[in-house]
Design an enzyme around this catalytic site. Structure first.
Site, PDB file in Angstrom:
ATOM      1  N   HIS A   1       0.819  -1.221   0.000  1.00 23.21           N
ATOM      2  CA  HIS A   1       0.000   0.000   0.000  1.00 23.21           C
ATOM      3  C   HIS A   1       0.848   1.264   0.000  1.00 23.21           C
ATOM      4  O   HIS A   1       0.510   2.263  -0.616  1.00 23.21           O
ATOM      5  CB  HIS A   1      -0.945   0.006   1.200  1.00 23.21           C
ATOM      6  CG  HIS A   1      -2.244  -0.678   0.889  1.00 23.21           C
ATOM      7  ND1 HIS A   1      -3.131  -1.065   1.852  1.00 23.21           N
ATOM      8  CD2 HIS A   1      -2.793  -1.035  -0.289  1.00 23.21           C
ATOM      9  CE1 HIS A   1      -4.184  -1.632   1.277  1.00 23.21           C
ATOM     10  NE2 HIS A   1      -3.991  -1.636  -0.022  1.00 23.21           N
TER      11      HIS A   1
ATOM     12  N   CYS B   1      -9.029  -3.418 -10.723  1.00 19.04           N
ATOM     13  CA  CYS B   1      -8.539  -2.250  -9.985  1.00 19.04           C
ATOM     14  C   CYS B   1      -7.233  -2.494  -9.250  1.00 19.04           C
ATOM     15  O   CYS B   1      -6.770  -1.649  -8.503  1.00 19.04           O
ATOM     16  CB  CYS B   1      -9.606  -1.757  -9.012  1.00 19.04           C
ATOM     17  SG  CYS B   1     -10.032  -2.973  -7.781  1.00 19.04           S
TER      18      CYS B   1
HETATM   19  C1  PEP Z   1      -6.044  -5.498  -4.731  1.00 17.30           C
HETATM   20  O1  PEP Z   1      -5.887  -6.321  -3.831  1.00 17.30           O
HETATM   21  O2  PEP Z   1      -5.687  -5.691  -5.910  1.00 17.30           O
HETATM   22  C2  PEP Z   1      -6.671  -4.198  -4.446  1.00 17.30           C
HETATM   23  C3  PEP Z   1      -7.080  -3.422  -5.418  1.00 17.30           C
HETATM   24  O3  PEP Z   1      -6.798  -3.817  -3.169  1.00 17.30           O
HETATM   25  P1  PEP Z   1      -5.580  -3.480  -2.171  1.00 17.30           P
HETATM   26  O4  PEP Z   1      -4.370  -3.195  -2.986  1.00 17.30           O
HETATM   27  O5  PEP Z   1      -6.019  -2.306  -1.384  1.00 17.30           O
HETATM   28  O6  PEP Z   1      -5.461  -4.717  -1.340  1.00 17.30           O
END
Ligand code: PEP
Ligand code: MG
Length: 598
Positions: free
Chosen positions: A205, A516
């Site tokens: 993140h 996403c």
């Molecule tokens: C993912 O896991 O691809 C996602 C979009 O969510 P995060 O990166 O916040 O886990």
């Protein structure tokens, strides 16, 4: 692994007229030139701050208040724990917190060195810990573990409940073992120039945020904190993964020049001429924005984004203050939904792990990624979930706002979440509080949800495919652990198969699938996703221009042909090799060898 920036981390360090050049893994593009600020701490991160004489007394009072808070916490926990051995541990912790010599050493350090309490706690307890570790008696030696716990607790307590008000010097480059996303959100107000860390992956993140913020970053720099001191000059090359310690004047000059020359990809009016984004052969692709800072939406829209595909609400959770209140959430959701308008915002409910919550009372989880997190945590601690759903419902009045449930593993979580949502609607209706129509979506990011994608699609209005976690869970590779980043193979055949399965499930059930994860924001991966059948991609604002350009210059049929070949591969290496050869053959006008998987 970032196919684009897969710079193998190695210990290539050599002195060159005093310069030390280190190679790490580039995880956010750009060049940063500045002075080092070393960041320490796990739960709450801190660094050394020099204080003026007039601030010293207040700092000592702040330290004493933190000691009192830590003591209260320990007493409370020990009352709740019945086990004898545990009671013993807490007694030891209390003894440390009542040890006049330890406490006065910390206070003296604050006074003499004129530094913040966090720094004094670190330096003094580090000294004690080293002394304990040198003791030959095993029982006594192990006291260092208690001291580490106490130091961590004191550092957390120093955060109090207040808002951290951190102002960094100009041109700061943050160096840390890891930077927590919440720390980055705090520090970013003072516009640091780059980040260097020991640990973290392309999809951590922190680096997702760094890319969103256009902040250069390099990771995989083992032992970096031991080699540097705050205030030293450093250069960070977020393209090559190079970090230059003690740069020569000439090197500084070159990189400063380069930093100002880097062109932010800015499409021409001609590039943005068409409202619809299409491939050469007319396949329409919708681009949405992954966005967490309201101010960026205008730019995303200008570049062609249709609404927000993913808003990570957990970034509103603050380590010191905890969850935002219902009122605070309503205001934030309403504000951003108004800005986005008819193109809708998809707000993901809190994707937090139990460890990220207020912490002191909890046991550490051994595998937080497999633990009580995301929708599981929301359903286990319904109060916060109900508050968030109420806030979302109230904000949806006269706004276009959808919700997405994170880490769904089958339909049961959706059914329960919907039940709670309906109950909250009823309660609001009774109170004559208005709310709008929200669509409900599910993140598909764990393997069980891939196998059940059709069943899940039937229960929701849309699917959000999270490739970051999908790769992590499919390949059993921790996305935050740099040591296994070579195993984080985005182009693994099983990942491609899983993506295709979900896209087909969406098509069959006539439910949109928004991709996403970070894959969607890379031109190479986006072309592959389109070949797999994706029509909706959600990405950070700085990726839009690049991906949009790729889409406008490839044919869907060609992407499909390439993907068909990829589907015959048995290993990630085979897929990567085929991507290189076929992209260079078909799209050499778009991709050079330097931006293809190596
Ligand atoms: C993912 O896991 O691809 C996602 C979009 O969510 P995060 O990166 O916040 O886990
Ligand atoms: Mg995820």
């Amino acid at each position: 692994m970032s196919a684009l920036n897969k710079k193998k981390q190695n210990d290539l360090s050599h002195h060159k007229n005093g310069e030390i050049r280190l190679s790490g893994r580039a995880v956010s593009r750009g060049v940063g030139v500045g002075r080092i600020l070393s960041l320490f701490g796990q739960k709450r991160q801190f660094y050394r701050i020099k204080l003026e004489n007039s601030k010293i007394e207040a700092e000592i009072r702040r330290f004493r208040a933190a000691v009192r808070l830590a003591k209260r916490q320990i007493k409370k926990i020990s009352e709740q724990k019945s086990g004898k051995s545990q009671t013993g541990i807490f007694e030891t912790h209390l003894l440390f917190l009542e040890d006049a010599s330890l406490l006065s050493k910390i206070e003296d350090f604050i006074k003499r060195q004129k530094v913040n309490a966090e720094w004094a706690v670190k330096i003094v307890t580090d000294g004690y810990i080293a002394d304990y570790k040198a003791i030959s008696d095993e029982n006594l030696r192990d006291r260092y573990i208690d001291l580490e716990d106490i130091a961590e607790r004191l550092l957390t307590a120093l955060g109090g409940g207040g808002k951290a008000n951190i102002r960094l010097e100009k041109d700061t480059i943050i160096v840390a073992k890891e930077v927590k996303p919440s720390t980055l959100i705090e520090l970013v107000q003072s516009k640091p120039k780059a980040i260097i860390t020991e640990n973290g992956g392309w999809t951590s993140h922190t680096f997702i945020l760094a890319r969103e913020l256009n902040l250069p970053a390099v990771t995989g720099m083992k032992g970096i904190l031991r080699r540097v001191q705050s205030g030293e000059n450093v250069v960070v090359d977020g393209f090559s993964g190079q970090v230059i310690l003690h740069p020569k004047v000439e090197t500084l000059r070159q990189y400063k020049k380069r930093a100002t020359q880097i062109r932010v990809e800015n499409p021409t009016k001609e590039d943005l001429r068409h409202e619809e984004i299409k491939t050469l052969d007319g396949q329409k692709i919708i681009i949405r924005a992954n966005l967490d800072f309201t101010k960026d939406y205008a730019e995303a829209k200008r570049l062609g984004a249709k609404g927000i595909g993913l808003y990570r609400s957990e970034f509103l959770f603050n380590q010191n203050k905890g969850f935002p209140t219902e009122k605070e959430q309503i205001e934030i959701y309403r504000k951003i939904a108004k800005i986005v308008g008819d193109d809708r915002i998809r707000i993901r409910t809190f994707d937090l792990s139990v460890e990220q919550l207020a912490g002191e009372m909890r046991e550490r989880e051994k595998n937080p990624a497999l633990g009580l997190r995301a929708i599981r945590l929301s359903l286990a601690q319904e109060k916060q979930f109900r508050t968030q759903l109420r806030a979302l419902l109230r904000a949806s009045w006269e706004n276009k706002l959808d919700i997405v449930l994170p880490m769904v593993s089958d339909v049961s979580e959706i059914l329960r979440a919907r039940e709670i949502l309906e109950q909250e609607k009823e309660k609001l209706a009774k109170r004559k509080i208005k709310f709008g129509e929200m669509r409900l979506g599910a993140m598909i990011e764990v393997p069980s949800a891939v196998f059940l994608a059709e069943q899940i699609a039937c229960e929701v209005d849309f699917l959000n495919l999270g490739t970051n976690d999908l790769v992590q869970y499919l390949l059993a590779v921790d996305r935050d652990n740099e040591a296994v980043s070579d195993w984080f193979r985005t182009l693994h055949p099983s990942v491609l198969r899983a993506v295709k399965t979900v896209l087909q499930a969406g098509e069959k059930c006539e439910k949109p699938v928004i991709i996403c994860g970070e894959m969607a924001g890379s031109s190479v991966y986006a072309a592959i996703l389109i070949g797999l059948g994706a029509t909706e991609l959600s990405m950070n604002v700085h990726s839009i221009a690049r991906v949009r350009k790729t889409i406008a210059n490839i044919a869907f049929e060609e992407a499909r042909e390439i993907v068909k070949e990829l589907e015959t591969c048995r290993t990630a290496a085979e897929v990567e090799e085929k991507v290189r050869s076929s992209f260079l053959e078909k799209w050499s006008h778009l991709f050079g060898i330097e931006n293809l998987p190596v």
